[in-house]
Scaffold this motif. Structure first.
Motif, short mmCIF file in Angstrom:
data_model
loop_
_atom_site.label_atom_id
_atom_site.label_comp_id
_atom_site.label_asym_id
_atom_site.label_seq_id
_atom_site.Cartn_x
_atom_site.Cartn_y
_atom_site.Cartn_z
N ILE A 193 -38.48 -33.12 -2.22
CA ILE A 193 -39.88 -32.92 -3.12
C ILE A 193 -40.73 -34.04 -2.60
CG2 ILE A 193 -40.98 -32.41 -5.25
CD1 ILE A 193 -38.47 -30.79 -5.86
N SER A 194 -40.14 -35.32 -2.97
CA SER A 194 -40.80 -36.53 -2.77
C SER A 194 -41.23 -36.81 -1.52
CB SER A 194 -39.91 -37.53 -3.21
OG SER A 194 -39.82 -37.72 -4.67
N LEU A 195 -40.56 -36.35 -0.68
CA LEU A 195 -41.00 -36.21 0.75
C LEU A 195 -42.06 -35.29 1.23
CD1 LEU A 195 -40.10 -37.53 3.75
CD2 LEU A 195 -38.57 -35.53 4.06
N ALA A 196 -41.87 -34.06 0.80
CA ALA A 196 -43.08 -33.20 0.84
C ALA A 196 -44.45 -33.72 0.56
CB ALA A 196 -42.92 -32.06 0.12
N GLU A 197 -44.44 -34.43 -0.79
CA GLU A 197 -45.58 -35.16 -1.39
C GLU A 197 -46.02 -36.30 -0.24
OE1 GLU A 197 -44.90 -36.81 -5.10
OE2 GLU A 197 -44.26 -35.03 -6.17
N SER A 198 -45.00 -37.34 0.26
CA SER A 198 -45.44 -38.19 1.06
C SER A 198 -46.34 -37.76 2.13
CB SER A 198 -44.30 -38.93 0.98
OG SER A 198 -43.93 -39.64 0.02
N LEU B 70 -40.75 -30.17 7.46
CA LEU B 70 -40.13 -30.35 6.12
C LEU B 70 -39.03 -29.20 5.85
CD1 LEU B 70 -43.48 -30.97 4.08
CD2 LEU B 70 -41.74 -32.32 4.38
N VAL B 71 -39.02 -28.12 6.41
CA VAL B 71 -37.81 -27.25 6.28
C VAL B 71 -36.60 -27.64 6.86
CG1 VAL B 71 -36.74 -24.89 6.66
CG2 VAL B 71 -39.51 -25.09 5.90
N HIS B 72 -36.86 -28.18 8.06
CA HIS B 72 -35.84 -29.10 8.99
C HIS B 72 -35.20 -30.17 8.09
CE1 HIS B 72 -37.19 -27.46 13.12
NE2 HIS B 72 -36.65 -26.48 12.16
N ASP B 73 -36.36 -30.85 7.43
CA ASP B 73 -35.85 -32.24 6.75
C ASP B 73 -35.01 -31.73 5.60
OD1 ASP B 73 -37.33 -34.07 8.33
OD2 ASP B 73 -39.17 -33.73 6.91
N PHE B 74 -34.96 -30.35 4.80
CA PHE B 74 -34.40 -30.08 3.79
C PHE B 74 -33.02 -29.80 4.32
CE2 PHE B 74 -32.20 -27.02 1.11
CZ PHE B 74 -32.42 -27.56 -0.33
N ALA B 75 -32.99 -29.38 5.43
CA ALA B 75 -31.38 -29.09 6.01
C ALA B 75 -30.90 -30.45 6.44
CB ALA B 75 -31.56 -28.14 7.21
N ALA B 76 -31.49 -31.24 7.08
CA ALA B 76 -30.98 -32.35 7.44
C ALA B 76 -30.53 -33.29 6.35
CB ALA B 76 -32.09 -33.19 8.19
#
Length: 232
Positions: free
Chosen positions: A157-162, A182-188
């Motif tokens: 969530i913080s990453l999405a904001e940034s 960002l979807v890939h970031d969640f999986a990673a």
């Protein structure tokens, strides 16, 4: 020749109108740059009448933030149907819709504005983050998350904001690409945690088992596999 008659608004109706007008102005420019005179002119009323409903710009700004925060929190609501990757992609599309519509206001809220630092504003920001956090847990069908999962979800969530804040400075990367990223970031993030913890590994495997071959999570796996020969 007919003359238009301005309809008198009730107290709450006028308050809501002023909040809407202020939110629109704050969405286009930093709240520091918006004056009470501009808000009054946009609402079609006098400056003293604005102060009749709100004691000052700070209180009007916080009221506008309350409405915006509710709107932003709603962007994370998604029917629990279909694979998780597809659901998260729809959430990110709506999230960036909000960022697009309220760019300067979103930036001012997250980076610093006239009400930032106040307990009311901090509570609003936290409420949006908590709403997003609970929505993601609901999509995972988990009521009591293990510590590592809480870390993953809150970090994401913080990453999405940034990411949204950086994107607003020039929009140098196509928005659609960032939504997928960002979807890939969640999986990673989940995969890295799963490599260290059996419980997280079980959560990841349960998610991937429901992913279609053309879903965003499967796309990430395919890209990583394609990179392997280059690294050899």
């Amino acid at each position: 020749m007919t003359t238009g008659v301005r309809r008198r608004m009730g107290v709450e109706e006028r308050r809501q109108q002023l909040i809407g007008v202020a939110l629109e102005l704050f969405s286009r420019r930093s709240p520091d740059e918006v004056s009470i005179d501009e808000i009054a002119a946009a609402a079609g009323i006098s400056r003293p009448l604005v102060y009749h409903y709100f004691p000052g710009k700070m209180s009007l700004y916080e009221a506008a933030l309350t409405r915006a925060a509710s709107d932003l929190a709603d962007r994370f609501r998604e029917p629990h149907e279909g694979p998780l990757g597809t659901r998260l992609l729809r959430v990110m599309c709506r999230f960036f819709d909000f960022v697009d519509e309220h760019g300067p206001g979103f930036s001012a809220l997250m980076r610093g504005g006239p009400a930032v630092g106040s307990s009311a504003t901090n509570a609003l920001i936290d409420s949006v983050r908590q709403a997003a956090y609970l929505q993601i847990l609901a999509h995972l069908d988990i009521d009591k998350p293990p510590a590592r999962l809480e870390l993953v979800v809150r970090s994401w969530i913080s990453l999405a904001e940034s990411t949204a804040l950086i994107w607003l400075d020039g929009r140098r990367i196509p928005r659609a690409e960032l939504e997928v990223q960002l979807v890939h970031d969640f999986a990673a993030l989940t995969a890295v945690s799963a490599a260290c913890d059996d419980e997280m590994a079980g959560i990841l495997m349960a998610v991937l088992a429901k992913e279609p071959a053309d879903g965003p999570f499967s796309e990430l796996v395919g890209r990583l596999v394609a990179l392997a020969p280059r690294a050899a």
